[in-house]
Design an enzyme around this catalytic site. Structure first.
Site, PDB file in Angstrom:
ATOM      1  N   ARG A 118       0.824  -1.210   0.000  1.00  8.20           N
ATOM      2  CA  ARG A 118       0.000   0.000   0.000  1.00  8.20           C
ATOM      3  C   ARG A 118       0.853   1.252   0.000  1.00  8.20           C
ATOM      4  O   ARG A 118       1.955   1.264   0.551  1.00  8.20           O
ATOM      5  CB  ARG A 118      -0.893   0.029   1.251  1.00  8.20           C
ATOM      6  N   SER A 180       8.789  -5.004   6.147  1.00 10.00           N
ATOM      7  CA  SER A 180       8.562  -6.040   7.162  1.00 10.00           C
ATOM      8  C   SER A 180       9.330  -7.321   6.873  1.00 10.00           C
ATOM      9  O   SER A 180       8.766  -8.414   6.723  1.00 10.00           O
ATOM     10  CB  SER A 180       7.058  -6.316   7.284  1.00 10.00           C
ATOM     11  N   ASP A 233       6.571  -3.657  10.766  1.00  6.98           N
ATOM     12  CA  ASP A 233       5.187  -3.523  11.218  1.00  6.98           C
ATOM     13  C   ASP A 233       5.057  -3.545  12.732  1.00  6.98           C
ATOM     14  O   ASP A 233       4.109  -2.966  13.291  1.00  6.98           O
ATOM     15  CB  ASP A 233       4.301  -4.594  10.582  1.00  6.98           C
TER      16      ASP A 233
END
Length: 490
Positions: A118, A180, A233
């Site tokens: 995203r 991540s 994350d």
């Protein structure tokens, strides 16, 4: 989203547990260490129930065993912070502050951690989120397995596409990059990939600073976007949680995988590559999924865990994650039921990967409600058999409860150890991940076990969603805030 009235609920529960530990209240005569054991299996055939409980006994951890795990965890923490051999990476994230309500401006975030990623836009005023925009993009196999340079050029293309779609491509932005994957950080905005995980295996990335590579690709497109922070994350979850509640000091991911981070005293951290004399606390990324990879947790390992490990993509690694992560709990359920079937204690052998972690949650949900219909239906499908009975469904629910209980115990050991280590009057723990959010019992069990393991430390658990998105942009805002104060960039 905060779990409502969690602090009051936890305090009430803590009072009850401490009374039990101290022998007051008269509600439960069990010893402290027995308060961690799962609810007994209740079947009409009591002999069968006793045999099943005995067969699964190594999955049932008492208080003294959990204390031992906590002691090992603390030793591994200390070794990792001192850059001595440890199964815990204890990575310095160089994030020295958390949101304090003064964050201002517009920021971008790029969230890379799976086949979908995203790009986000956040506008903040006085620490409050005024506006948020997000766009999703898919990463195909060729990009995930090809040259790393191709992947990062694609990421920059997507950032450009997002900015154009919002008609803001000429504006100036700071960007937070959520990457991540295991990495070695050199500053708040630089770090090298240690190893690809999940479904990624891009070549040409040895020794490459991933933030610098992204910056180069963005600059090549004449975008006025600066990569201000690089994080994962878990750190993002801590930051996103602290944006909701400034008492947050621990971030936890309990989903497909698991990890934790916390605010550590800077003086305890040996690995620094930037001046840090003015830093009081800093966020440490523990990377506890690999806890035990060096053999320090072999006393916990069961034959069922051996089977899960042997069938995993990365055998002999991510030891702790295979005890608690959603990626593995379904397999653990399957192998445990298969072992019972081999011993004549369960009527059929489930087919591999027919039972998922969602079934663990389903079985627990029905157990809590005193129902078996959906459990029985799932078992009949997984075992290709219509011969399973209500008693068999109760057995499967019991197995799901035992492995869920152990997962809750082990993550609670880590959190309680951090609470004692931080030694603050009160700490809120920000948690994200599908297991925590969707498992019907896990939060309640964690509250109980953390209170038992760290009875002198006030805490609460809260859901902090989208740490990989909002948390990343918020960390960029923190870096910008520090820059306006003239604080040297870490």
């Amino acid at each position: 989203m905060i779990v409502k009235d969690m602090s009051a609920a936890v305090e009430n529960q803590r009072t009850v547990e401490i009374e039990l530990v101290n022998g007051h209240g008269g509600a439960d005569p069990r010893k402290w260490e027995d308060l961690f054991l799962p609810t007994p299996l209740k079947l009409e055939n009591r002999l069968r129930a006793q045999k099943i409980e005995a067969r699964l006994s190594k999955l049932m951890l008492c208080g003294s065993t959990l204390r031992r795990v906590g002691e090992v965890f603390e030793k591994e923490i200390e070794a990792g912070l001192r850059q001595q051999p440890s199964s815990l990476q204890m990575e310095n994230t160089y994030v020295p502050e958390l949101p304090d309500g003064t964050e201002e401006g517009s920021f971008l975030a790029l969230d890379l951690g799976g086949t979908n990623f995203r790009v986000l836009f956040l506008e903040l005023k006085a620490g409050q989120l005024l506006r948020e925009k997000v766009k999703h993009y898919h990463i195909n196999d060729a990009l995930r397995l090809g040259p790393g340079e191709d992947l990062f050029n694609f990421l920059a293309d997507c950032v450009q596409d997002f900015l154009v779609s919002q008609s803001i491509e000429k504006e100036t932005f700071s960007l937070g990059f959520t990457f991540s994957f295991p990495m070695r950080q050199h500053s708040i905005s630089s770090g090298e990939l240690i190893t690809w995980t999940k479904s990624f295996n891009c070549g040409g990335m040895d020794g490459v600073d991933v933030a610098a590579l992204l910056q180069r690709c963005l600059s090549a497109r004449s975008l006025d976007v600066t990569v201000r922070v690089l994080l994962n994350d878990t750190t993002g979850t801590l930051v996103a949680g602290a944006h909701i509640d400034r008492n947050v000091g621990i971030g936890v991911i309990l989903g497909t995988g698991s990890n934790g981070c916390y605010m550590e005293r800077a003086s305890r951290v040996l690995h620094w590559e930037r001046p840090h004399s003015a830093v009081h606390d800093v966020c440490i990324d523990i990377e506890w999924g690999a806890f035990g990879d060096n053999g320090c947790l072999d006393f916990l390992r069961t034959e069922f865990d051996d089977e899960v490990d042997a069938k995993s993509l990365l055998a002999a690694s991510f030891t702790f994650e295979k005890y608690i992560g959603g990626k593995y709990l379904g397999d653990l359920l399957t192998f445990t039921l298969s072992a019972l079937a081999r011993d004549g204690l369960f009527p059929a052998d489930p087919n591999f990967r027919k039972l998922q972690t969602s079934h663990v949650s389903l079985f627990e949900e029905e157990s809590c409600a005193g129902e078996v219909s959906r459990t029985l239906s799932a078992l009949r499908e997984a075992c290709n058999s219509d011969l399973l009975s209500t008693a068999d469904a109760l057995v499967a629910q019991y197995v799901a409860h035992v492995i869920s209980n152990r997962a809750a115990q082990l993550v609670s050991v880590c959190i309680s150890t951090l609470l004692k280590r931080m030694d603050r009057p009160y700490v809120a723990v920000a948690v994200d991940g599908s297991v925590f959010k969707h498992h019907p019992r896990i939060a309640k069990l964690m509250n109980k076990y953390i209170a038992l393991l760290a009875p002198a430390h006030q805490f609460s658990l809260m859901i902090a969603e989208d740490g990989s998105g909002k948390g990343s942009a918020l960390t960029a805002a923190i870096a910008a805030r520090m820059a306006t104060r003239g604080v040297a960039r870490l």
